[in-house]
Motif scaffolding. Structure first.
Motif, PDB file in Angstrom:
ATOM      1  N   ILE A   1      -6.019  -0.045  -4.385  1.00 40.79           N
ATOM      2  CA  ILE A   1      -5.961   1.132  -3.511  1.00 40.79           C
ATOM      3  C   ILE A   1      -5.731   2.388  -4.350  1.00 40.79           C
ATOM      4  CG2 ILE A   1      -4.651   2.246  -1.663  1.00 40.79           C
ATOM      5  CD1 ILE A   1      -4.267  -0.691  -0.545  1.00 40.79           C
ATOM      6  N   ALA A   2      -4.868   2.300  -5.347  1.00 41.83           N
ATOM      7  CA  ALA A   2      -4.652   3.453  -6.235  1.00 41.83           C
ATOM      8  C   ALA A   2      -5.954   3.833  -6.937  1.00 41.83           C
ATOM      9  CB  ALA A   2      -3.565   3.128  -7.257  1.00 41.83           C
TER      10      ALA A   2
ATOM     11  N   LYS B   1      -8.342   5.547  -4.506  1.00 43.70           N
ATOM     12  CA  LYS B   1      -7.921   6.926  -4.243  1.00 43.70           C
ATOM     13  C   LYS B   1      -8.441   7.893  -5.311  1.00 43.70           C
ATOM     14  CE  LYS B   1      -3.617   7.531  -3.045  1.00 43.70           C
ATOM     15  NZ  LYS B   1      -2.152   7.361  -2.966  1.00 43.70           N
TER      16      LYS B   1
ATOM     17  N   ALA C   1      -2.189  -2.960  -4.150  1.00 45.26           N
ATOM     18  CA  ALA C   1      -1.702  -1.586  -4.364  1.00 45.26           C
ATOM     19  C   ALA C   1      -2.448  -0.937  -5.521  1.00 45.26           C
ATOM     20  CB  ALA C   1      -0.199  -1.595  -4.622  1.00 45.26           C
TER      21      ALA C   1
ATOM     22  N   ALA D   1       0.823  -1.209   0.000  1.00 47.63           N
ATOM     23  CA  ALA D   1       0.000   0.000   0.000  1.00 47.63           C
ATOM     24  C   ALA D   1       0.855   1.256   0.000  1.00 47.63           C
ATOM     25  CB  ALA D   1      -0.931   0.011   1.207  1.00 47.63           C
ATOM     26  N   HIS D   2       2.101   1.122   0.427  1.00 47.61           N
ATOM     27  CA  HIS D   2       2.974   2.287   0.449  1.00 47.61           C
ATOM     28  C   HIS D   2       3.676   2.463  -0.888  1.00 47.61           C
ATOM     29  CE1 HIS D   2       2.003   2.739   4.605  1.00 47.61           C
ATOM     30  NE2 HIS D   2       2.336   1.503   4.825  1.00 47.61           N
TER      31      HIS D   2
ATOM     32  N   ASP E   1      -4.800  -1.937   2.797  1.00 50.54           N
ATOM     33  CA  ASP E   1      -3.939  -3.032   2.377  1.00 50.54           C
ATOM     34  C   ASP E   1      -4.121  -4.242   3.291  1.00 50.54           C
ATOM     35  OD1 ASP E   1      -1.726  -4.087   0.686  1.00 50.54           O
ATOM     36  OD2 ASP E   1      -0.666  -4.088   2.597  1.00 50.54           O
TER      37      ASP E   1
ATOM     38  N   THR F   1      -7.028   4.204   5.780  1.00 48.11           N
ATOM     39  CA  THR F   1      -5.759   4.672   5.227  1.00 48.11           C
ATOM     40  C   THR F   1      -5.270   3.632   4.223  1.00 48.11           C
ATOM     41  OG1 THR F   1      -4.471   3.504   6.904  1.00 48.11           O
ATOM     42  CG2 THR F   1      -5.148   5.790   7.413  1.00 48.11           C
ATOM     43  N   GLU F   2      -4.245   3.978   3.478  1.00 45.24           N
ATOM     44  CA  GLU F   2      -3.682   3.007   2.537  1.00 45.24           C
ATOM     45  C   GLU F   2      -3.214   1.752   3.266  1.00 45.24           C
ATOM     46  OE1 GLU F   2      -1.028   4.564  -0.529  1.00 45.24           O
ATOM     47  OE2 GLU F   2      -1.789   6.555  -0.048  1.00 45.24           O
TER      48      GLU F   2
ATOM     49  N   VAL G   1     -11.279   6.159   0.833  1.00 43.21           N
ATOM     50  CA  VAL G   1      -9.941   6.405   1.357  1.00 43.21           C
ATOM     51  C   VAL G   1      -9.984   7.594   2.316  1.00 43.21           C
ATOM     52  CG1 VAL G   1      -7.542   6.941   0.786  1.00 43.21           C
ATOM     53  CG2 VAL G   1      -8.853   5.415  -0.694  1.00 43.21           C
TER      54      VAL G   1
END
Length: 121
Positions: free
Chosen positions: A114-115, A118, A111, A17-18, A84, A79-80, A55
């Motif tokens: 999540i992108a 967002k 990931a 996720a980062h 995740d 949060t990311e 998000v």
């Protein structure tokens, strides 16, 4: 030398996720989520809560959706990192939640999703 190798290995195992995901690829992966989740500005939910603006939103707070007591009591924002963990293993991240999904095991796919999430703002 060994310390440098260990540091490198640790960075390689950092949560996906980062890492920057690909929203276009994430939208394609999200297609499987769309069986239960809407992701539009209507705010209307179906089997699962609508994920528009998810998000950063506190868990269990989408208006009009009947969340499980576990999700209502989950004291976290999406949060990311939390997304995740939840997408990897929903039952482990929020024990007692009602989402019947085993998890998305591929870190790159998470990931990417999540992108994509967002972008829903």
């Amino acid at each position: 030398m060994i310390a440098a190798m260990l540091a490198s290995a640790t960075l390689a195992m950092a949560p996906a996720a980062h890492a920057a995901g690909d929203a276009v690829k994430g939208k394609a992966v999200f297609a499987q989520c769309a069986a239960c989740h809407k992701a539009d500005a209507s705010g209307k939910s179906t089997i699962g809560p609508n994920l528009w603006k998810v998000v950063g939103r506190p868990a269990g707070t989408q208006p009009g959706f009947n969340y499980s007591p576990a999700m209502k009591g989950a004291k976290r924002a999406w949060t990311e990192a939390n997304l995740d963990a939840y997408l990897a293993a929903p039952a482990k991240a929020v024990p007692g939640n009602r989402m019947p999904f085993a998890g998305l095991k591929d870190a790159t796919a998470r990931a990417n999703v999540i992108a994509y999430l967002k972008t829903l703002k």
